[in-house]
Design an enzyme around this catalytic site. Structure first.
Site, PDB file in Angstrom:
ATOM      1  N   ASP A  50      -7.163   4.416  -4.445  1.00  0.00           N
ATOM      2  CA  ASP A  50      -7.784   4.299  -3.123  1.00  0.00           C
ATOM      3  C   ASP A  50      -8.388   5.686  -2.871  1.00  0.00           C
ATOM      4  O   ASP A  50      -8.637   6.442  -3.832  1.00  0.00           O
ATOM      5  CB  ASP A  50      -6.756   3.897  -2.056  1.00  0.00           C
ATOM      6  CG  ASP A  50      -7.410   3.425  -0.746  1.00  0.00           C
ATOM      7  OD1 ASP A  50      -7.824   2.267  -0.671  1.00  0.00           O
ATOM      8  OD2 ASP A  50      -7.532   4.234   0.204  1.00  0.00           O
ATOM      9  N   LYS A 100       0.859  -1.190   0.000  1.00  0.00           N
ATOM     10  CA  LYS A 100       0.000   0.000   0.000  1.00  0.00           C
ATOM     11  C   LYS A 100       0.888   1.231   0.000  1.00  0.00           C
ATOM     12  O   LYS A 100       2.039   1.169   0.460  1.00  0.00           O
ATOM     13  CB  LYS A 100      -0.881   0.017   1.254  1.00  0.00           C
ATOM     14  CG  LYS A 100      -2.108   0.906   1.133  1.00  0.00           C
ATOM     15  CD  LYS A 100      -3.261   0.180   0.461  1.00  0.00           C
ATOM     16  CE  LYS A 100      -4.433   1.057   0.179  1.00  0.00           C
ATOM     17  NZ  LYS A 100      -5.603   0.262  -0.245  1.00  0.00           N
TER      18      LYS A 100
HETATM   19  P1  NDP Z   1     -12.977   8.009  -2.809  1.00  0.00           P
HETATM   20  O1  NDP Z   1     -11.898   8.985  -2.652  1.00  0.00           O
HETATM   21  O2  NDP Z   1     -13.559   7.785  -4.168  1.00  0.00           O
HETATM   22  O3  NDP Z   1     -14.188   8.345  -1.830  1.00  0.00           O
HETATM   23  C1  NDP Z   1     -13.992   8.424  -0.464  1.00  0.00           C
HETATM   24  C2  NDP Z   1     -15.294   8.789   0.202  1.00  0.00           C
HETATM   25  O4  NDP Z   1     -15.161   8.645   1.607  1.00  0.00           O
HETATM   26  C3  NDP Z   1     -15.701  10.238  -0.034  1.00  0.00           C
HETATM   27  O5  NDP Z   1     -17.090  10.344   0.006  1.00  0.00           O
HETATM   28  C4  NDP Z   1     -15.040  10.932   1.139  1.00  0.00           C
HETATM   29  O6  NDP Z   1     -15.632  12.176   1.487  1.00  0.00           O
HETATM   30  C5  NDP Z   1     -15.252   9.934   2.249  1.00  0.00           C
HETATM   31  N1  NDP Z   1     -14.183  10.064   3.225  1.00  0.00           N
HETATM   32  C6  NDP Z   1     -12.864   9.904   3.013  1.00  0.00           C
HETATM   33  N2  NDP Z   1     -12.156  10.140   4.133  1.00  0.00           N
HETATM   34  C7  NDP Z   1     -13.066  10.466   5.054  1.00  0.00           C
HETATM   35  C8  NDP Z   1     -12.971  10.814   6.414  1.00  0.00           C
HETATM   36  N3  NDP Z   1     -11.782  10.889   7.041  1.00  0.00           N
HETATM   37  N4  NDP Z   1     -14.119  11.081   7.075  1.00  0.00           N
HETATM   38  C9  NDP Z   1     -15.317  11.008   6.448  1.00  0.00           C
HETATM   39  N5  NDP Z   1     -15.471  10.683   5.148  1.00  0.00           N
HETATM   40  C10 NDP Z   1     -14.362  10.422   4.480  1.00  0.00           C
HETATM   41  O7  NDP Z   1     -12.402   6.641  -2.226  1.00  0.00           O
HETATM   42  P2  NDP Z   1     -12.926   5.147  -2.465  1.00  0.00           P
HETATM   43  O8  NDP Z   1     -14.389   5.126  -2.650  1.00  0.00           O
HETATM   44  O9  NDP Z   1     -12.052   4.532  -3.480  1.00  0.00           O
HETATM   45  O10 NDP Z   1     -12.535   4.472  -1.062  1.00  0.00           O
HETATM   46  C11 NDP Z   1     -13.442   4.385   0.024  1.00  0.00           C
HETATM   47  C12 NDP Z   1     -12.991   3.290   0.956  1.00  0.00           C
HETATM   48  O11 NDP Z   1     -12.978   2.039   0.253  1.00  0.00           O
HETATM   49  C13 NDP Z   1     -11.585   3.459   1.532  1.00  0.00           C
HETATM   50  O12 NDP Z   1     -11.563   2.948   2.846  1.00  0.00           O
HETATM   51  C14 NDP Z   1     -10.741   2.558   0.636  1.00  0.00           C
HETATM   52  O13 NDP Z   1      -9.574   2.120   1.314  1.00  0.00           O
HETATM   53  C15 NDP Z   1     -11.712   1.418   0.394  1.00  0.00           C
HETATM   54  N6  NDP Z   1     -11.447   0.595  -0.774  1.00  0.00           N
HETATM   55  C16 NDP Z   1     -11.341   1.172  -2.005  1.00  0.00           C
HETATM   56  C17 NDP Z   1     -11.112   0.360  -3.097  1.00  0.00           C
HETATM   57  C18 NDP Z   1     -11.079   0.909  -4.482  1.00  0.00           C
HETATM   58  O14 NDP Z   1     -10.970   0.118  -5.416  1.00  0.00           O
HETATM   59  N7  NDP Z   1     -11.196   2.191  -4.693  1.00  0.00           N
HETATM   60  C19 NDP Z   1     -10.928  -1.083  -2.957  1.00  0.00           C
HETATM   61  C20 NDP Z   1     -11.148  -1.580  -1.622  1.00  0.00           C
HETATM   62  C21 NDP Z   1     -11.367  -0.744  -0.577  1.00  0.00           C
HETATM   63  P3  NDP Z   1     -14.863  13.543   1.171  1.00  0.00           P
HETATM   64  O15 NDP Z   1     -15.041  13.753  -0.300  1.00  0.00           O
HETATM   65  O16 NDP Z   1     -15.542  14.549   2.001  1.00  0.00           O
HETATM   66  O17 NDP Z   1     -13.427  13.331   1.555  1.00  0.00           O
HETATM   67  O1  2IT Z   2      -7.987  -1.412  -0.695  1.00  0.00           O
HETATM   68  C1  2IT Z   2      -7.932  -1.904  -1.827  1.00  0.00           C
HETATM   69  O2  2IT Z   2      -8.061  -3.120  -2.025  1.00  0.00           O
HETATM   70  C2  2IT Z   2      -7.728  -0.997  -2.966  1.00  0.00           C
HETATM   71  N1  2IT Z   2      -7.670   0.208  -2.765  1.00  0.00           N
HETATM   72  C3  2IT Z   2      -7.581  -1.541  -4.349  1.00  0.00           C
HETATM   73  C4  2IT Z   2      -6.212  -2.090  -4.574  1.00  0.00           C
HETATM   74  C5  2IT Z   2      -5.893  -2.502  -5.988  1.00  0.00           C
HETATM   75  O3  2IT Z   2      -4.720  -2.824  -6.190  1.00  0.00           O
HETATM   76  O4  2IT Z   2      -6.753  -2.526  -6.857  1.00  0.00           O
END
Ligand code: NDP
Ligand code: 2IT
Length: 443
Positions: free
Chosen positions: A165, A125
């Site tokens: 992420d 990561k």
């Molecule tokens: P994005 O940046 O697309 O969206 C993040 C969302 O979460 C936004 O709505 C953001 O609001 C909110 N957020 C982020 N930080 C905070 C915080 N500290 N407090 C409150 N709200 C918060 O990210 P993703 O959708 O890609 O990721 C969301 C989660 O999913 C993370 O935990 C990530 O690790 C996990 N994840 C993502 C994957 C992926 O493929 N993208 C895969 C597996 C897990 P704001 O705009 O106000 O910051």
């Molecule tokens: O938390 C996760 O699994 C991710 N942000 C996606 C990682 C990836 O390599 O697609």
């Protein structure tokens, strides 16, 4: 003291200022004890001691210039945690809260998650405390290029393959890919989540959210029900939240909440996810703007999203967003299942409360594995110089999520923890990595 307790204590002592990393280890290690008791060979080979220590940690300076001509400096990280079963694989997070502790917790989780996908990918990561919010495209590009000026030395299609992420989506991946290619001259698939025109995979954008719903579908099936007619509470409004909402709505559910870090919207008749896509994906706006498009919704500035009654809750924003107070509200309102879209969404005491109250709970390392699984399918397509159809990738994703569910529930049952998907995910993820480590000697 048990083997797992001793390793945990020593690891915490060795890295005292890393609370999120401690939490991630505390969730996993104790659940492995029954498995390790049956197989003493892992303790003899020091497998756990090695697993909690990253193979390599890279921390670097990222200087870049903003639109006013001011030089800014951020800190960059890449933690290459485990290559036991394949190249390091895991996302990059750009958010002001990013610290070594956050990247280590995410990298540690990723080892188990990636193993659960059944695909040959190790765990890693990275990220930065850079905040993309409010920055111009040029500033984001300047930052991404500077980030890759250092990162390119350590990544590559057969070594370490980052992806998105929080704060890292298609735009950032594009800029990083461009700079990687310019510096190395290689098109070896150094990142996933690429645009479709230059080696990206169909379904990668949707994968984490869709995958979360595919796994939750199996949880509901085991409770003899389905998404049809269910009220869903989703937090976040980013990549994972949007596509979880889209798939759940397709399966007949009504999504009544979504949020960002400022507040949440509550739409008792159901949220229109296309409006959220317009606000977030096109305009890079805030969730409160939803009210400008739809009448049947209210906005709560701050407040407890989990106090809105729901049947199923899918936290999809960030770590520790569901704490004991949130869990209490969900339990009191009759929620039947919680599946994590975000990594480590739930605090340890909240997990205990949910499990003891009979709320079916899935940890992120299982339920959000769809994103990285499709990333591995993107790597396979890149290696073969081929593109697969949307349907082919989506069907593979479904199959992977369903088999993760079957695998972790069966293992939980076998080790006397029926219905405990935390234990199932830890043991199932651990087994494959630990066996690979045994076979590869002391490395
Ligand atoms: P994005 O940046 O697309 O969206 C993040 C969302 O979460 C936004 O709505 C953001 O609001 C909110 N957020 C982020 N930080 C905070 C915080 N500290 N407090 C409150 N709200 C918060 O990210 P993703 O959708 O890609 O990721 C969301 C989660 O999913 C993370 O935990 C990530 O690790 C996990 N994840 C993502 C994957 C992926 O493929 N993208 C895969 C597996 C897990 P704001 O705009 O106000 O910051
Ligand atoms: O938390 C996760 O699994 C991710 N942000 C996606 C990682 C990836 O390599 O697609």
């Amino acid at each position: 003291m048990s083997y797992t307790a001793e390793v945990l204590r020593n690891a915490i002592e060795k890295s005292p200022n890393e609370p999120e990393f401690h939490q991630a280890m505390t969730e996993v290690l104790p659940t492995l004890q029954p498995y390790l008791d049956r197989h003493p060979k892992y303790e003899r080979a020091g497998i756990l001691e090695r697993l909690v220590e990253p193979e390599r940690t890279i921390i670097f300076r990222i200087p870049w210039m903003d639109d006013a001509g001011k030089v800014c400096v951020n800190r960059g990280y890449r933690v290459q945690f485990s290559s036991a079963i394949g190249p390091y694989k895991g996302g990059l997070r750009f958010h002001p809260s990013v610290s070594l502790s956050i990247i280590k917790f995410l990298g540690f989780e990723q080892i188990f998650k990636n193993s659960l996908t059944g695909l040959p990918i190790g765990g890693g990561k990275g990220g930065s405390d850079f905040d993309p919010k409010g920055k111009s495209d040029r500033e984001v590009m300047a930052f991404c290029q500077s980030f890759v000026n250092e990162l390119h030395r350590y990544v590559g299609g057969n070594a370490d393959v980052p992806a998105g992420d929080i704060g890292v989506g298609a735009r950032e991946i594009g800029y990083m890919y461009g700079q990687y290619k310019r510096l190395t001259g290689l098109c070896d698939g150094p990142l996933t989540g690429k645009g479709i025109s230059y080696g990206g995979s169909l379904v990668r954008t949707e994968a984490t959210g869709y995958g979360l719903v595919y796994l939750t579908e199996k949880m509901l099936e085991s409770l003899h029900t389905s998404f049809e007619g269910k009220q869903l509470s989703i937090s976040g409004s980013g990549n994972v939240a949007i596509y979880a909402a889209e798939k759940a709505i397709q399966l007949g559910a009504k999504v009544v909440t979504m949020s960002d870090s400022n507040g949440f919207i509550h739409a008792p008749d159901g949220i229109d996810v296309n409006i959220v896509k317009t606000i977030k994906e096109e305009k890079r706006g805030r969730i409160c703007e939803y009210l400008e498009y739809a009448k049947n919704a209210e906005y709560h500035d701050g407040g407890l999203i989990w106090s809105v009654p729901c049947d199923v809750a899918l936290p999809c924003a960030t770590q520790n967003e569901l704490d004991a107070i949130g869990a209490r509200a969900l339990i009191d309102n009759g929620c039947i299942a919680v599946a994590e879209g975000s990594n480590m969404s739930t605090t340890i005491d909240a997990v205990d409360m949910l499990q003891h109250s009979g709320v079916f709970y899935a940890p992120g390392k299982a339920s959000n594995a769809g994103g990285v699984a499709v990333s591995a399918l993107e790597m396979a397509q890149n290696s073969a110089r081929r593109y697969w159809s949307f349907r082919r990738v989506d069907e593979s994703l479904q199959k992977i999520m369903h088999s993760i569910y079957t695998n972790i529930s069966e293992i939980a049952e076998r080790f006397g923890a029926e219905g405990n998907l935390v234990a199932g995910a830890s043991i199932a993820g651990f087994r494959k990595v630990a066996d690979a480590m045994l076979q590869q000697g002391v490395v």
